[in-house]
Design a protein around this motif. Structure first.
Motif, PDB file in Angstrom:
ATOM      1  N   LEU A   1      82.629  55.006  29.775  1.00  0.00           N
ATOM      2  CA  LEU A   1      84.277  55.771  30.115  1.00  0.00           C
ATOM      3  C   LEU A   1      85.106  53.801  30.534  1.00  0.00           C
ATOM      4  O   LEU A   1      86.251  53.741  30.749  1.00  0.00           O
ATOM      5  CB  LEU A   1      84.467  56.505  31.634  1.00  0.00           C
TER       6      LEU A   1
ATOM      7  N   ASN B   1      83.536  53.878  39.752  1.00  0.00           N
ATOM      8  CA  ASN B   1      84.895  53.415  38.944  1.00  0.00           C
ATOM      9  C   ASN B   1      85.769  52.116  39.872  1.00  0.00           C
ATOM     10  O   ASN B   1      86.380  51.470  39.786  1.00  0.00           O
ATOM     11  CB  ASN B   1      86.426  54.425  38.774  1.00  0.00           C
TER      12      ASN B   1
ATOM     13  N   TRP C   1      79.423  56.966  32.400  1.00  0.00           N
ATOM     14  CA  TRP C   1      80.101  55.833  32.830  1.00  0.00           C
ATOM     15  C   TRP C   1      80.282  55.009  32.110  1.00  0.00           C
ATOM     16  O   TRP C   1      81.408  54.016  32.042  1.00  0.00           O
ATOM     17  CB  TRP C   1      79.809  55.508  34.673  1.00  0.00           C
TER      18      TRP C   1
END
Length: 414
Positions: free
Chosen positions: A290, A323, A287
Motif C-alpha cells: 500500500l 499510515n 502495508w
C-alpha cells in the motif's frame, strides 16, 4: 476489568474471616482460663457456646459455594448473631466489667460500612441493649490480686482488647475502602468505554449510511459508462479511457461491498490466535504494497515469539497507526517488535513534525480533529486494540517526531 460489585460473596467472606479470627481468640482465652484459673466457673459452658458459633461459621463457609447468596437481611441476622454470641460469652465472664466488652464495636463497624442505615440503627440499638443488660445482669469473674498473679490482669486485658479492636476496625475499614475504590475505578472505566462505544457506533452508522448512499450514484455512473463504451467504440483512445473509468468504478463497488462484509463482526474473529511476529510480518507485507514510498527499518527481538489474539479490526488498527507514521514522514520509520512476560509490544517511531501535547492528551479518548486527519483513525485504532485488552500510547520525541507504543496481551497457545 471485572466489576467487583458483581461478586456477592465479598462481604460474606470478609464477615466470616473476621468471625473466624474472633472464634480463635475466644477459644484461646477460654483455654488459658481453663488451664491456669481453676476458680473460674462456667468454662465448659463458654466453650460450648464458642463451639456452636464455630459450627455455624463453618456451615456458612460451605454456603459460599452457592451462586445465589442471601441479601442484606440475612447479613443483618448474622451480625445480630455475633452480638448474641458475644453477649452470652460476656454474661458468663463478668458482663460489662469484662475488659473485652468493647469488642461490640467490631460488628457495629462492619454493619456501618456494609448495610443500609436502617439496618445499622438496628445493630446499634441491639449492641446498646446488650451492653445495658450485661451491666445489670452477669456472672461475675473472681477477683485476682496483683500479688497472686504478678500482674494487673484487668489492665492487661484492657490493653489487649484495645489492640485487637484497633487492628480489626483499621484492617476492615482499609479493606472496604480499597474495595470501594476498585469498584469506583471500574465504574469510571465502564463510563469511558461506553462513551467510546457510542462514538464508534455513531461513526459506523454514518459509514454504513454513506456506503448505502454511494451505491445509487455508482450504479448510475456504471450505466452511463456502459452506454459510452458502445457509443465511442470507434474512438480507440476514448474507448480505453472509458474502460479505465469502468474498472475504477468496479473497484469502488468492490471496496464498498468488502466494507459491508467486514462490518459484520463474526464469532470466529474472537478465536483467531497466531504467532505475534508472523502476524506483524503479514501486516507489514500488506502495508509495503500500500505504501511503497516508505523507508522502513524493522527489528524483532530474538527468541520464541508469543501468541496473541487478533481479528480484522486489529489488522486495520495496525495499518492505521502505520499510515499515520508514514503520513508524518515516510523516511526512516523505525519499527521494533518485542515482548515481556505478559504482553507483546510494538514500537513505531517516525521523524515527522510531531503532535502537540494538547492533541496527545485527547487522542484515543475522544474524537479529535488534526490537520493531517489522523484523529478519527487513531480513535478507532485505540478502540480496536482496547477490545483485545491492549493499549496505544503516543510520546513526543525530543529530536522530532512521534513514538507510538502498542501493547497486546498474550493469548494461550492453541
Amino acid at each position: 476489568m471485572d466489576n467487583p460489585a458483581l461478586e456477592p460473596r465479598h462481604n460474606w467472606r470478609v464477615l466470616l474471616q473476621l468471625r473466624a479470627i474472633a472464634i480463635m481468640g475466644q477459644a484461646a482465652c477460654v483455654l488459658v482460663i481453663f488451664l491456669y484459673f481453676d476458680s473460674v466457673e462456667h468454662t465448659a459452658l463458654m466453650a460450648a457456646v464458642i463451639a456452636v458459633y464455630a459450627l455455624i461459621n463453618g456451615i456458612l463457609w460451605v454456603q459460599l459455594r452457592n451462586p445465589e447468596l442471601p441479601g442484606n437481611k440475612s447479613y443483618l441476622f448474622q451480625i445480630l448473631l455475633d452480638i448474641v454470641e458475644l453477649s452470652a460469652i460476656f454474661y458468663l465472664s463478668g458482663g460489662s466489667d469484662n475488659p473485652f466488652i468493647f469488642y461490640f464495636l467490631v460488628p457495629l463497624s462492619i454493619a456501618a460500612v456494609v448495610l443500609p442505615l436502617s439496618y445499622v440503627a438496628c445493630v446499634a440499638i441491639s449492641a446498646i441493649i446488650a451492653f445495658s443488660f450485661l451491666s445489670l445482669y452477669n456472672l461475675p469473674l473472681p477477683e485476682f490480686t496483683e500479688e497472686s498473679q504478678k500482674l494487673n490482669l484487668n489492665h492487661f486485658a484492657l490493653w489487649f482488647n484495645f489492640v485487637m479492636c484497633s487492628i480489626f476496625i483499621a484492617g476492615f475499614i482499609t479493606h472496604i475502602v480499597g474495595y470501594m475504590k476498585r469498584q469506583q475505578d471500574w465504574l469510571s472505566d465502564s463510563r469511558e468505554h461506553l462513551l467510546q462505544d457510542e462514538q464508534i457506533l455513531a461513526i459506523a452508522t454514518h459509514a454504513a449510511g454513506t456506503a448505502h448512499e454511494l451505491g445509487t450514484p455508482l450504479n448510475s455512473m456504471k450505466l452511463i459508462i456502459e452506454e459510452l463504451i458502445v457509443d465511442i467504440k470507434d474512438n480507440e483512445t476514448a474507448h480505453q479511457d472509458v474502460l479505465q473509468l469502468k474498472n475504477q468504478l468496479d473497484n469502488c463497488t468492490k471496496i464498498l461491498r468488502n466494507l459491508s462484509e467486514e462490518a459484520r463482526i463474526n464469532e470466529h474473529w474472537h478465536n483467531d490466535i497466531t504467532v505475534a511476529t508472523h502476524y506483524m510480518e503479514k501486516i507489514l507485507d500488506k502495508w509495503r504494497i500500500l505504501r511503497p514510498d516508505v523507508s522502513l527499518d524493522y527489528q524483532v527481538k530474538s527468541g520464541e515469539s508469543p501468541y496473541i489474539r487478533v481479528d480484522p479490526t486489529l489488522d486495520q488498527a495496525f495499518l492505521n497507526l502505520l499510515n499515520n507514521a508514514a503520513d508524518a514522514n515516510p523516511n526512516s520509520i523505525e519499527i521494533k517488535a518485542k515482548w515481556n512476560l505478559e504482553e507483546f509490544i510494538l514500537i513505531i517511531k517516525d521523524h515527522g513534525a510531531g503532535i502537540s501535547n494538547q492533541v496527545l492528551e485527547r487522542l484515543g479518548q475522544q474524537l479529535t480533529t488534526t490537520k493531517d486527519g489522523m484523529g478519527i483513525g487513531f480513535f478507532l485504532s485505540n478502540a480496536s486494540v482496547a477490545r483485545r485488552g491492549g493499549t496505544v500510547a503516543l510520546y513526543p520525541v525530543d529530536e522530532g517526531g512521534t513514538l507510538t507504543r502498542i501493547t497486546i496481551p498474550f493469548a494461550e497457545k492453541p
